[in-house]
Structure formats: C-alpha cells, structure tokens
Design an enzyme around this catalytic site. Sequence first.
Site, PDB file in Angstrom:
ATOM      1  N   CYS A 326       0.719  -1.293   0.206  1.00 47.78           N
ATOM      2  CA  CYS A 326       0.112   0.059   0.058  1.00 47.78           C
ATOM      3  C   CYS A 326       0.772   1.063  -0.047  1.00 47.78           C
ATOM      4  CB  CYS A 326      -0.891   0.007   1.281  1.00 47.78           C
ATOM      5  SG  CYS A 326      -1.959  -1.475   1.450  1.00 47.78           S
ATOM      6  N   ILE A 327       2.069   1.174   0.499  1.00 46.37           N
ATOM      7  CA  ILE A 327       2.839   2.525   0.535  1.00 46.37           C
ATOM      8  C   ILE A 327       3.951   2.580  -0.444  1.00 46.37           C
ATOM      9  CG2 ILE A 327       2.469   2.248   2.927  1.00 46.37           C
ATOM     10  CD1 ILE A 327       5.271   1.683   3.419  1.00 46.37           C
TER      11      ILE A 327
END
Length: 334
Positions: A326-327
């Site tokens: 997600c990052i």
Amino acid sequence: MPPEWAPHERTWMAWPSPNPTFSTPHELAEARRAWGTVVRAVARFEPVTLVVAPGDADSARESVGDGVELVERELDDAWMRDIGPTFVTDGTGALAAVDWTFNGWGAQDWARWEHDAKIARHVADLAGTPVYSTSLVNEGGAIHVDGEGTVLLTDTVQLGQGRNPGRTRAEVEAEIHAHLGTEKAVWLPYGLAADYGRYGTQGHVDLVAAFARPGVVMVHAQPDPAHPDHERCKTIAAVLRTATDARGRRLEVVEIPAPTVLSIDDEWVDYSYLNHYLCNDGVVLCAFDDPRDEEAAALFRELFPERTVTLVDARTIFAAGGGIHCITQQQPKV
C-alpha cells in the site's frame, strides 16, 4: 500495465505527515520509523523517490539516509499505491501514467484528499510521462494484473456506492480495460473483514490475492474458523479456482496462510502476507513477529526463487490501515 515482477526504473513512496491517520506525535513517529524501514529495504534493490510534505525533508532524510531522492509536494496521507499514478507502457518504450480519481477510499468521513488527489499527476510530471485521467474512482491497491490481459477487482471497491455510484459492472470494466490494456476482469466478492473498519479501504484486492506469474495467483487463507475471514477466504479461493484468465487458462491457486494472531484489542486484524512488494531481484514481505512469518517467507522463496526475500515488520503500517504494498508504487523500466 506491466506486471509488478517486470523490471522497475524506481519505486515511489510518500512520507507520513500529521493527519487523522497519524493523529498523535507518538503515532507519527512510529509510522515514520516503519515507513523508513520499508524505504531502506526497497532501496537495497532499486532507486526510491520519496515525496515529502514541505518542511518534512529533514525528518525523512534522517530516517532514510542519503541514497534516497526526496521531492517536496503537499500531502494529506502516505499511501502511494493509492494516491500515486498507475504506470503503463505501450510496449515499445513509451511510458505513461493513469490518474484515477481519488476520493479518500470512498469519501470516508475521516479522510482528507485535497492534496493527495493531485499526487498522481505530480509524480507523473516528475517521471516525465504523459498522463491519462479518468473519472473512475479507483486506487492502485484495488487492482492487480498478470501482464497478459487479466486484472483482479473487487465488487465492494469499484462498484461501491462511495466510489462509483450508478456505474454498472460493464462500464467499470470498460474503463479499467481502456486504461490498463487488460481484456479480462476477475471479480472477487469482497476483501478481508477488518478492511471494512474505520481506516479500511472497503475491500482492496492487494490484501487477498496477487498474481505470482501468468496463470498462477496467490490467495490469502485464514486457517482458523474463529476468524470471519475463514469463510471469506474459502469463497475467494473458490472464485479464483473456477476463473480463467485472458488467455483462457484455468488459474492455479496457491494459498498463503494468514499469521496466527486473530485480533488485537478485541478487534479482528487483516494481517496478510499478500500485501508484499516485488522490486528488482527482491521481495519485501510483511512480517508480524508471528510463527508463520518464516513459513510465508519460504513459500515466497519457492514462488520467486531468483529474488531475495526480506521480512519487514509491518504491524505499525497495518494499524494505520494498510501494508507494504500500500505504501509503494513501481515505475516500470522501459
């Protein structure tokens, strides 16, 4: 859209800044420590460019060292997979970027996205690529491709009322295919149970399923019947086992067991090894100080024998609503 295992030019990430997700100085410090660890892990394998909010460059540099490029842009949050562009290529050396409409994961009441809605275009400009914008509300964590025409989606994201009310499945598929160059969508009914909590994404696919290579898909499995994901994961795996890809192949499904921990502070967790990141010659894999961490690492070494698997503690990232995938956001090499 090239698959994630294709060679990368670099990885893009964003640095945590004060916001509702990191609402106290302690939470922000913990987040920065966790994000910094991921930056350093990825930078072992490929260049990383880190987007930082104005005034935050010193804290980022102290954490990630001198080998990471920093660029200043206004930020609301730090989930580059979702706020950044999805890079695509025409296969002949031309790179472009898809700028999905971003609205805070379905206009959630805690979310802010005034600045994050512009990050995809900022990153594309920094990468020197043309941008193709779409009114479809979507995020990078809500799609996964095999590089041969197949894309994974979830009903509760692209068809959710907070994102694309009124759009039909056919309309969503047409827009996705037009921007990714895909031909076949495999729809999963939902994501993991805890992903529907306050800081959840309402069902992102990158917690539950990911292609390992064309024709082979990894799926999150919850062995413990006490967890609500036990039945959810059985349903998702069954959907994938009966699905065919864009080439007409029946998908081979590889189950990746969830960590043994089921809940924290009386709330179910959505800890998932599927939220990994493939970088050049490496796999950065979520760890949870759990007995199954090494079991998952062994499975990933079997699936990606030519890559070095690096375990990174992702519990702080998951507490904020996501994981390592997600990052991070890959820029393909063309």
